[in-house]
Design an enzyme around this catalytic site. Structure first.
Site, PDB file in Angstrom:
ATOM      1  N   GLU A 173     -64.393  42.586 -30.723  1.00  0.00           N
ATOM      2  CA  GLU A 173     -65.751  42.008 -30.820  1.00  0.00           C
ATOM      3  C   GLU A 173     -65.716  40.499 -30.574  1.00  0.00           C
ATOM      4  OE1 GLU A 173     -68.016  43.402 -34.226  1.00  0.00           O
ATOM      5  OE2 GLU A 173     -67.917  45.459 -33.489  1.00  0.00           O
ATOM      6  N   GLU A 304     -65.513  52.037 -32.183  1.00  0.00           N
ATOM      7  CA  GLU A 304     -66.241  51.946 -33.459  1.00  0.00           C
ATOM      8  C   GLU A 304     -67.578  52.645 -33.277  1.00  0.00           C
ATOM      9  OE1 GLU A 304     -66.399  48.184 -35.561  1.00  0.00           O
ATOM     10  OE2 GLU A 304     -64.419  47.637 -34.792  1.00  0.00           O
TER      11      GLU A 304
HETATM   12  O1  AHR Z   1     -66.417  48.461 -39.138  1.00  0.00           O
HETATM   13  C1  AHR Z   1     -66.886  47.284 -39.730  1.00  0.00           C
HETATM   14  C2  AHR Z   1     -66.982  46.127 -38.760  1.00  0.00           C
HETATM   15  O2  AHR Z   1     -67.935  46.416 -37.782  1.00  0.00           O
HETATM   16  C3  AHR Z   1     -65.752  45.823 -37.953  1.00  0.00           C
HETATM   17  O3  AHR Z   1     -64.847  45.027 -38.637  1.00  0.00           O
HETATM   18  C4  AHR Z   1     -66.303  45.097 -36.768  1.00  0.00           C
HETATM   19  O4  AHR Z   1     -65.495  45.242 -35.635  1.00  0.00           O
HETATM   20  C5  AHR Z   1     -67.692  45.667 -36.609  1.00  0.00           C
HETATM   21  O5  AHR Z   1     -68.646  44.701 -36.492  1.00  0.00           O
END
Ligand code: AHR
Length: 500
Positions: A173, A304
């Site tokens: 990210e 994610e």
């Molecule tokens: O999963 C929680 C957070 O969400 C992670 O650390 C990040 O990569 C995303 O914003």
């Protein structure tokens, strides 16, 4: 009546097992307590990993685990997590809850956890606040077999043999917590950092993952691909194996995302619609990648995904601990069917996160453990791992929902492996059972090998430590074989049926 048409004569590529991957971050009680309790804990463990959790995870055939973050990855300095545990640095986890991080779970422990799970390793490097040298040395430490300062250090710390790093993330990210970079800036950093992610073993090449977009930020994907492939010499084979996409299903505004267990019909359909948006996100990001990689050599890594609700009342807001209902099971079913059907481009995906954080498959409370409804969906869908996708389509069914939020009534995917066809189908209607006729191109004779269902009397039902098996996978009997296969799918259900 709705019809599911399956062309069993037409396979459409292999569903990478890694689509069923998981994510574990130094966040709340995911690593500490959830997965790792240390060798001296009263909770039964093997080399510090809790036995009940590892045993349960083995049943869903975890193919891959991502670590150490997340946002934590771009603040993580791997050397803090090696060597004598008593001497490891104690520090503050600035990103998640401001709690103490004692670094007792580091590289060696992650590799031991993956060994116990029998899964592939996905290590996420620190590009945001780490140096090129630090990243390069970590790779040397983990994977070099010869004589070198880092390989020797690994041996001093007790690991004679190098490990296999299957995937390495070059930042996380980086448009946000990983450095707030512009896509052009990140892409240039990617080009530089990845150069020093050396391949020490041709037989076990590391697949490099470039940081892709946040949800519908198509500009990021476009600019990163453009910058990465501008003046990129031909010899840079393995320059980028995958590019990521992060997308969470969040039914409300960030400051009030909504309760995990208390929701009405409107919020139910809104959640499912937002989950179903993954179809468009994958299609549109893939179309951009296609322009630079028409042969589809670069995979999309949805590393994610999952529901993000308000934390359970009374818990640390920085720990992201939430319950998990039948609605979560449906969101898992929607996403996994989408990933299967896009297996030409989606090569990896990680639900966030494995234990005690966001849409988890397992929750713990001290020595207690429970499997969530999402766990049971991963269990039912495990047969898709490594199977060949079959062409399939549902016709004669419409949309369901409220005035504002509508989703298809039914979503599905179908695969074949070792002569057995696996069909997974979700009925998203909150109130109506659906009939589904299953029709094959040629196949006339078949028998049901197994059939299972995840459903409950109320879509808000969930498992608690007092009632851990309220919502579990059960045998599905709602089918008939008279004159072809017909399914009766209860409202708000996830069904798996396997035929040969
Ligand atoms: O999963 C929680 C957070 O969400 C992670 O650390 C990040 O990569 C995303 O914003």
């Amino acid at each position: 009546m709705a019809k599911l048409v399956i062309n069993e004569t037409k396979t459409q590529g292999v569903i990478a097992p890694e689509i069923y991957g998981h994510f574990s971050e130094h966040l709340g009680r995911c690593i500490y307590e959830g997965l790792y309790v240390g060798e001296n804990s009263d909770i039964p463990n093997v080399n510090g990993m809790r036995k009940d959790v590892v045993d349960a995870l083995k049943e869903i055939k975890v193919p891959l685990l991502r670590w150490p973050g997340g946002c934590f990855a771009d603040e993580y300095h791997w050397m803090d997590g090696i060597g004598d545990k008593a001497k490891r640095k104690k520090m503050v986890n600035t990103h998640w809850g401001g709690v103490m991080e004692d670094n007792s779970f580091g590289t060696h422990e992650f590799m031991e956890l993956c060994r116990q799970l029998g899964c592939k390793t996905y290590v996420n490097g620190n590009l945001g606040s780490g140096t090129v040298q630090e990243m390069s040395q970590w790779v040397e430490y983990m994977t070099f077999d010869g004589v070198s300062p880092m390989a020797d250090l690994r041996r001093e710390n007790g690991a004679e043999e190098p490990w296999t790093v299957d995937y390495f993330g070059v930042g996380n990210e980086n448009w946000g917590c990983g450095g707030n970079m512009t896509p052009e800036h990140y892409a240039n950093e990617y080009r530089r950092y990845q150069t020093y992610v050396r391949q020490y073993d041709d037989k076990r090449p590391i697949k490099k993952i470039c940081c892709g977009a946040n949800s519908d930020d198509y500009h990021w994907t476009e600019q990163v691909m453009k910058t990465c492939f501008d003046h990129t010499p031909e010899h840079l084979h393995g320059f980028m194996d995958l590019i990521s996409l992060h997308y969470y299903t969040v039914p409300g505004p960030w400051e009030h995302k909504g309760s995990a267990t208390d929701f009405d019909e409107e919020i139910y359909y809104k959640t499912l619609k937002k989950a179903y948006d993954m179809e468009e996100l994958v299609s549109r990001h893939s179309a951009i990648i296609d322009q630079y990689d028409p042969e589809k050599k670069i995979g999309l890594s949805v590393d994610e995904w999952g529901n993000w609700f308000d934390v359970e009342p009374g818990t640390n807001p920085g720990f992201l601990y939430q319950q998990n209902t039948v609605r979560d099971a449906l969101v898992a079913g929607i996403n996994l069917n989408i990933f299967n059907k896009h297996c030409d481009r989606v090569k990896l995906a990680c639900i966030a996160q494995m234990v005690n954080v966001l849409q988890s498959v397992i929750l713990t409370d001290g020595e207690k453990m429970l499997r969530t409804p999402t766990y049971h969906v991963f269990h039912m869908f495990r047969h898709h791992q490594g199977a060949e996708l079959l062409a399939s389509e549902i016709s004669g069914s419409s949309k369901t929902g409220t005035e504002e939020w509508k989703v298809p009534e039914l979503t599905e995917s179908v695969s074949v492996k070792d002569g057995i066809i696996t069909i997974t189908v979700n009925n998203l209607s909150l109130s109506e059972a659906k009939e589904l006729d299953v029709v094959f191109a040629e196949k006339k004779d078949f028998e049901v090998v197994e059939a299972n269902i995840l459903a409950s009397a109320d879509v808000r039902d969930h498992n608690t430590f007092d009632d851990p098996d309220k919502v579990v996978e059960k045998e599905f009997t709602g089918y008939s074989l008279d004159g072809g296969l017909k399914l009766t799918l209860p409202a708000a259900s996830v069904v798996e049926i396997r035929l040969k």
